[in-house]
Write a protein that holds these residues in place. Structure first.
Motif, mmCIF file in Angstrom:
data_model
loop_
_atom_site.group_PDB
_atom_site.id
_atom_site.type_symbol
_atom_site.label_atom_id
_atom_site.label_comp_id
_atom_site.label_asym_id
_atom_site.label_seq_id
_atom_site.Cartn_x
_atom_site.Cartn_y
_atom_site.Cartn_z
ATOM 1 N N THR A 126 -1.156 -2.760 -3.889
ATOM 2 C CA THR A 126 -0.549 -2.561 -5.193
ATOM 3 C C THR A 126 0.584 -3.246 -5.544
ATOM 4 O O THR A 126 0.737 -4.021 -6.360
ATOM 5 N N TYR A 153 -6.848 2.285 -0.621
ATOM 6 C CA TYR A 153 -5.309 2.705 -0.877
ATOM 7 C C TYR A 153 -4.579 2.019 -1.981
ATOM 8 O O TYR A 153 -3.832 2.496 -2.811
ATOM 9 N N SER A 173 0.357 2.908 3.668
ATOM 10 C CA SER A 173 1.495 2.142 3.345
ATOM 11 C C SER A 173 0.999 0.671 3.133
ATOM 12 O O SER A 173 1.329 0.010 2.285
ATOM 13 N N THR A 190 -3.492 3.701 -5.178
ATOM 14 C CA THR A 190 -2.019 3.619 -5.869
ATOM 15 C C THR A 190 -1.918 2.882 -7.202
ATOM 16 O O THR A 190 -0.858 2.691 -7.864
ATOM 17 N N LEU A 238 -0.529 0.177 -0.349
ATOM 18 C CA LEU A 238 0.631 0.420 -1.413
ATOM 19 C C LEU A 238 1.152 -1.234 -1.295
ATOM 20 O O LEU A 238 1.523 -1.594 -2.295
#
Length: 302
Positions: free
Chosen positions: A90, A201, A83, A205, A86
């Protein structure tokens, strides 16, 4: 200590080094808006900038990670790591970089400075389950009045697309959630591990956005320009790898709200830099909006 509110029993004033460190970090982040704007003008897309920024940061942190811990202690913590990649990776940068295509650097920096206010309000409404105090509400009204001044200025005075300003608000919310989740993880994991997970991550993502874009810019004609590779190195190594790691160190030592207050300085730095470097004009509405946001957030932070 409440892990999400970040209230430590120790007095944060006993750690002046971390306050100075926070000031240096926000000063660097204030200049990143200029770097991103330069890269956009050079032909890179928001997804291109984010990919090269993250891959440089990830390589840097992998080279420095010793010992190299691959996974979190639990599936829940691994999901939280996903999370933050993300949210703080991103979504935050895609919305911010895309906003720079539609609005001025000063607008982006100013609206993104609502992050401390959003952090405080989410803590009050979701974590404490209590209503904000009168000072908080007063500060909120002043701050959002300033944001509104910038948005309406862009629409009716500068003839800009307000979509860019709304993307800025989405970016601020993403960073707020990233900060709160990171605060929880800093009590269990080293800063190096958290930042490495953020960029891993973040890259993962980012793939859907690259797929939508259709291709990644790999043209040597663009990437080998001195102003392009130098700005990418600055964004990837300095503003991402080093600053994210040091920000998580500060999160461990300072109260979440105390640390978030330093973000108030980002619009001041960015607006001044954009005026000096990019020649973007300032007018009475933007200046008034800046004052309202900073004064409002000051009262809310108190």
């Amino acid at each position: 200590m409440n892990k999400l509110t970040g209230r430590f029993s120790s007095d944060t004033r006993s750690n002046p080094m971390f306050h100075v460190l926070a000031l240096v970090i926000v000063a660097i982040w204030g200049i990143t808006f200029i770097s991103t704007k330069i890269l956009l003008k050079s032909g890179l897309s928001p997804s291109d900038i984010l990919f090269y920024r993250f891959i440089l940061a990830y390589i840097g942190i992998c080279l420095c990670s010793r010992p190299f811990k691959l996974f979190a202690y639990s599936l829940k913590d691994e999901f939280l790591c996903f999370s933050i990649g993300l949210l703080g990776g991103t979504l935050y940068f895609i919305t911010e970089n895309t906003a720079l295509k539609y609005t001025m650097v000063s607008n982006v920096a100013l609206i993104c400075s609502t992050t401390p206010l959003l952090t405080m309000l989410i803590q009050y409404l979701l974590i404490k389950q209590t209503l904000p105090s009168g000072k908080v509400l007063t500060g909120s009204i002043l701050a959002f009045a300033g944001v509104g001044a910038v948005i309406f200025n862009g629409k009716f005075v500068l003839n800009l697309n307000p979509a860019g300003d709304l993307l800025c608000l989405a970016s601020a919310l993403s960073w707020t959630l990233y900060t709160l989740v990171s605060k929880y993880l800093t009590d269990k994991y080293p800063a190096m591990f958290i930042v490495r997970k953020t960029f891993f991550y973040g890259l993962l993502t980012l793939i859907p956005f690259l797929a939508i874009q259709g291709s990644l810019t790999t043209s040597p004609r663009i990437l080998l320009q001195p102003e392009v590779w130098s700005q990418l190195l600055f964004l990837g190594i300095v503003a991402s790898f080093l600053c994210f790691m040091l920000w998580n160190v500060c999160l461990r030592k300072l109260n979440t709200i105390v640390l978030s207050n330093y973000i108030y300085l980002i619009p001041v730095i960015s607006i001044s830099a954009s005026n000096l470097i990019l020649g973007e004009s300032l007018n009475a509405v933007i200046i008034a909006g800046t004052i309202l946001v900073i004064v409002g957030m000051y009262f809310a932070g108190k």
